[in-house]
Motif scaffolding. Structure first.
Motif, PDB file in Angstrom:
ATOM      1  N   MET A   1       0.833  -1.196   0.000  1.00 33.32           N
ATOM      2  CA  MET A   1       0.000   0.000   0.000  1.00 33.32           C
ATOM      3  C   MET A   1       0.871   1.251   0.000  1.00 33.32           C
ATOM      4  O   MET A   1       1.943   1.272   0.568  1.00 33.32           O
ATOM      5  N   ARG A   2       0.343   2.268  -0.624  1.00 39.86           N
ATOM      6  CA  ARG A   2       1.006   3.580  -0.651  1.00 39.86           C
ATOM      7  C   ARG A   2       0.217   4.497   0.275  1.00 39.86           C
ATOM      8  O   ARG A   2      -0.963   4.763   0.038  1.00 39.86           O
ATOM      9  N   ILE A   3       0.881   4.961   1.312  1.00 36.91           N
ATOM     10  CA  ILE A   3       0.196   5.745   2.350  1.00 36.91           C
ATOM     11  C   ILE A   3       0.925   7.061   2.568  1.00 36.91           C
ATOM     12  O   ILE A   3       2.137   7.088   2.769  1.00 36.91           O
ATOM     13  N   GLY A   4       0.163   8.141   2.555  1.00 33.49           N
ATOM     14  CA  GLY A   4       0.699   9.460   2.864  1.00 33.49           C
ATOM     15  C   GLY A   4       0.485   9.755   4.337  1.00 33.49           C
ATOM     16  O   GLY A   4      -0.622   9.590   4.850  1.00 33.49           O
ATOM     17  N   VAL A   5       1.541  10.172   5.018  1.00 39.25           N
ATOM     18  CA  VAL A   5       1.456  10.525   6.433  1.00 39.25           C
ATOM     19  C   VAL A   5       1.846  11.991   6.548  1.00 39.25           C
ATOM     20  O   VAL A   5       2.948  12.381   6.146  1.00 39.25           O
ATOM     21  N   TYR A   6       0.935  12.792   7.102  1.00 37.76           N
ATOM     22  CA  TYR A   6       1.104  14.240   7.138  1.00 37.76           C
ATOM     23  C   TYR A   6       1.083  14.729   8.581  1.00 37.76           C
ATOM     24  O   TYR A   6       0.128  14.483   9.316  1.00 37.76           O
ATOM     25  N   LEU A   7       2.134  15.438   8.960  1.00 35.35           N
ATOM     26  CA  LEU A   7       2.266  16.003  10.293  1.00 35.35           C
ATOM     27  C   LEU A   7       2.127  17.516  10.217  1.00 35.35           C
ATOM     28  O   LEU A   7       2.757  18.163   9.378  1.00 35.35           O
ATOM     29  N   ALA A   8       1.307  18.063  11.121  1.00 37.84           N
ATOM     30  CA  ALA A   8       1.134  19.516  11.195  1.00 37.84           C
ATOM     31  C   ALA A   8       1.398  19.971  12.627  1.00 37.84           C
ATOM     32  O   ALA A   8       0.483  20.093  13.439  1.00 37.84           O
ATOM     33  N   HIS A   9       2.650  20.178  12.939  1.00 38.71           N
ATOM     34  CA  HIS A   9       3.043  20.740  14.242  1.00 38.71           C
ATOM     35  C   HIS A   9       4.392  21.429  14.048  1.00 38.71           C
ATOM     36  O   HIS A   9       5.332  20.819  13.556  1.00 38.71           O
ATOM     37  N   PRO A  10       4.501  22.701  14.472  1.00 37.23           N
ATOM     38  CA  PRO A  10       5.723  23.448  14.180  1.00 37.23           C
ATOM     39  C   PRO A  10       6.907  23.167  15.099  1.00 37.23           C
ATOM     40  O   PRO A  10       8.038  23.521  14.738  1.00 37.23           O
ATOM     41  N   ARG A  11       6.676  22.539  16.256  1.00 38.07           N
ATOM     42  CA  ARG A  11       7.768  22.412  17.223  1.00 38.07           C
ATOM     43  C   ARG A  11       8.413  21.034  17.156  1.00 38.07           C
ATOM     44  O   ARG A  11       7.803  20.038  17.514  1.00 38.07           O
ATOM     45  N   PRO A  12       9.670  20.955  16.696  1.00 37.56           N
ATOM     46  CA  PRO A  12      10.378  19.668  16.727  1.00 37.56           C
ATOM     47  C   PRO A  12      10.419  19.141  18.160  1.00 37.56           C
ATOM     48  O   PRO A  12      10.542  19.904  19.116  1.00 37.56           O
ATOM     49  N   GLY A  13      10.274  17.844  18.298  1.00 37.70           N
ATOM     50  CA  GLY A  13      10.299  17.237  19.620  1.00 37.70           C
ATOM     51  C   GLY A  13       8.944  17.188  20.296  1.00 37.70           C
ATOM     52  O   GLY A  13       8.826  16.679  21.414  1.00 37.70           O
ATOM     53  N   SER A  14       7.906  17.686  19.636  1.00 40.40           N
ATOM     54  CA  SER A  14       6.556  17.639  20.209  1.00 40.40           C
ATOM     55  C   SER A  14       6.059  16.195  20.254  1.00 40.40           C
ATOM     56  O   SER A  14       6.591  15.311  19.564  1.00 40.40           O
ATOM     57  N   PHE A  15       5.019  15.955  21.044  1.00 40.05           N
ATOM     58  CA  PHE A  15       4.426  14.615  21.064  1.00 40.05           C
ATOM     59  C   PHE A  15       3.843  14.265  19.698  1.00 40.05           C
ATOM     60  O   PHE A  15       3.870  13.108  19.279  1.00 40.05           O
ATOM     61  N   ASN A  16       3.339  15.258  18.975  1.00 43.70           N
ATOM     62  CA  ASN A  16       2.853  15.009  17.616  1.00 43.70           C
ATOM     63  C   ASN A  16       3.964  14.442  16.738  1.00 43.70           C
ATOM     64  O   ASN A  16       3.727  13.553  15.923  1.00 43.70           O
ATOM     65  N   HIS A  17       5.189  14.943  16.911  1.00 46.23           N
ATOM     66  CA  HIS A  17       6.324  14.408  16.156  1.00 46.23           C
ATOM     67  C   HIS A  17       6.597  12.951  16.541  1.00 46.23           C
ATOM     68  O   HIS A  17       6.913  12.126  15.684  1.00 46.23           O
ATOM     69  N   ALA A  18       6.459  12.637  17.822  1.00 47.71           N
ATOM     70  CA  ALA A  18       6.665  11.252  18.262  1.00 47.71           C
ATOM     71  C   ALA A  18       5.619  10.329  17.643  1.00 47.71           C
ATOM     72  O   ALA A  18       5.933   9.207  17.221  1.00 47.71           O
ATOM     73  N   VAL A  19       4.371  10.800  17.574  1.00 46.65           N
ATOM     74  CA  VAL A  19       3.304  10.010  16.941  1.00 46.65           C
ATOM     75  C   VAL A  19       3.625   9.807  15.462  1.00 46.65           C
ATOM     76  O   VAL A  19       3.521   8.694  14.925  1.00 46.65           O
ATOM     77  N   PHE A  20       4.024  10.864  14.789  1.00 40.61           N
ATOM     78  CA  PHE A  20       4.398  10.807  13.370  1.00 40.61           C
ATOM     79  C   PHE A  20       5.507   9.776  13.149  1.00 40.61           C
ATOM     80  O   PHE A  20       5.391   8.897  12.280  1.00 40.61           O
ATOM     81  N   ASP A  21       6.562   9.858  13.944  1.00 46.74           N
ATOM     82  CA  ASP A  21       7.684   8.920  13.799  1.00 46.74           C
ATOM     83  C   ASP A  21       7.239   7.482  14.023  1.00 46.74           C
ATOM     84  O   ASP A  21       7.648   6.570  13.290  1.00 46.74           O
ATOM     85  N   ALA A  22       6.388   7.255  15.031  1.00 43.14           N
ATOM     86  CA  ALA A  22       5.907   5.906  15.335  1.00 43.14           C
ATOM     87  C   ALA A  22       5.076   5.346  14.179  1.00 43.14           C
ATOM     88  O   ALA A  22       5.222   4.181  13.790  1.00 43.14           O
ATOM     89  N   VAL A  23       4.208   6.169  13.619  1.00 52.12           N
ATOM     90  CA  VAL A  23       3.337   5.731  12.524  1.00 52.12           C
ATOM     91  C   VAL A  23       4.162   5.447  11.268  1.00 52.12           C
ATOM     92  O   VAL A  23       3.983   4.412  10.609  1.00 52.12           O
ATOM     93  N   VAL A  24       5.077   6.351  10.935  1.00 49.07           N
ATOM     94  CA  VAL A  24       5.917   6.147   9.749  1.00 49.07           C
ATOM     95  C   VAL A  24       6.726   4.860   9.894  1.00 49.07           C
ATOM     96  O   VAL A  24       6.825   4.057   8.954  1.00 49.07           O
ATOM     97  N   ARG A  25       7.279   4.638  11.073  1.00 49.65           N
ATOM     98  CA  ARG A  25       8.077   3.425  11.326  1.00 49.65           C
ATOM     99  C   ARG A  25       7.207   2.174  11.207  1.00 49.65           C
ATOM    100  O   ARG A  25       7.602   1.191  10.565  1.00 49.65           O
ATOM    101  N   GLU A  26       6.035   2.196  11.812  1.00 45.02           N
ATOM    102  CA  GLU A  26       5.137   1.032  11.768  1.00 45.02           C
ATOM    103  C   GLU A  26       4.760   0.681  10.337  1.00 45.02           C
ATOM    104  O   GLU A  26       4.831  -0.486   9.927  1.00 45.02           O
ATOM    105  N   LEU A  27       4.354   1.668   9.576  1.00 44.66           N
ATOM    106  CA  LEU A  27       3.945   1.403   8.196  1.00 44.66           C
ATOM    107  C   LEU A  27       5.122   0.941   7.340  1.00 44.66           C
ATOM    108  O   LEU A  27       4.976   0.033   6.520  1.00 44.66           O
ATOM    109  N   GLY A  28       6.280   1.541   7.549  1.00 47.01           N
ATOM    110  CA  GLY A  28       7.476   1.113   6.828  1.00 47.01           C
ATOM    111  C   GLY A  28       7.866  -0.313   7.164  1.00 47.01           C
ATOM    112  O   GLY A  28       8.223  -1.102   6.278  1.00 47.01           O
ATOM    113  N   ASP A  29       7.777  -0.653   8.456  1.00 43.28           N
ATOM    114  CA  ASP A  29       8.097  -2.019   8.894  1.00 43.28           C
ATOM    115  C   ASP A  29       7.148  -3.046   8.283  1.00 43.28           C
ATOM    116  O   ASP A  29       7.499  -4.217   8.148  1.00 43.28           O
ATOM    117  N   ARG A  30       5.966  -2.609   7.921  1.00 48.07           N
ATOM    118  CA  ARG A  30       4.971  -3.508   7.334  1.00 48.07           C
ATOM    119  C   ARG A  30       5.025  -3.515   5.805  1.00 48.07           C
ATOM    120  O   ARG A  30       4.147  -4.056   5.147  1.00 48.07           O
TER     121      ARG A  30
END
Length: 197
Positions: A1-30
């Protein structure tokens, strides 16, 4: 599958960034083809140009190469993941601008169907929206009626052809413990994996 993952948060290190990284990693691992976009880090310009405000005729090519890249990519996706905080009951401006500039007529929908309703053009049949919030659920639902649910599941995604809209809210983030955040990241990974079935 081809999946677009879009993050909208301006502060690096935010919890939103952690969620983004986790989702990208999970989908890539699959084994997914993941198109990961941190909209703020990319410098996505959210402001519509006058020539981009047409709602009936197909969108003219944008002068902005990044907008054109996103338009061409979104048309090829099997699913979308949108990650953002709840700010004043809305997505951050960068994501609102992304919706307005990328999900344009002729790209994501067309008007002029027999019943007057728009016809979605995206092949992505499903989307996952992961939100963070500092508003308790009962207050948000009692006072505001969960505006983000209405934005994504009623106003935006069905309009472009996404019928399966899933949404998870992690709350309240500001005072959350490390163990709670770790649990939320595991949940985000599970929700992302569930897009594949």
């Amino acid at each position: 599958m081809r999946i677009g993952v879009y993050l909208a948060h301006p502060r690096p290190g935010s919890f939103n960034h952690a969620v983004f990284d986790a989702v990208v990693r999970e989908l890539g691992d699959r084994g997914c083809d993941v198109l990961a976009h941190d909209l703020c880090a990319e410098g996505f310009a959210p402001v519509l140009a006058a020539e981009e405000t047409e709602t009936v005729r197909p969108a003219v090519p944008a002068r902005d190469a990044l907008v054109e890249l996103h338009r061409s990519e979104v048309a090829t996706l099997d699913a979308l993941v949108l990650i953002h905080p709840n700010w004043w009951g809305m997505p951050p401006a960068v994501l609102t601008g992304w919706v307005q500039r990328v999900l344009a007529p002729g790209v994501a929908y067309k008007l002029g169907t027999a019943d007057g309703e728009p016809a979605g053009l995206l092949k992505a049949g499903r989307a996952l929206v992961l939100n963070t919030s500092d508003t308790p659920a009962d207050r948000e639902e009692d006072e505001f009626g969960d505006p983000l649910q209405k934005i994504w599941a009623a106003c935006v995604l069905p309009y472009v052809g996404v019928a399966d809209v899933r949404r998870v809210v992690f709350r309240t983030v500001t005072d959350s413990a490390d163990e709670t955040r770790a649990s939320w990241l595991r949940q985000a990974r599970r929700e992302a994996a569930a897009l594949l079935v």
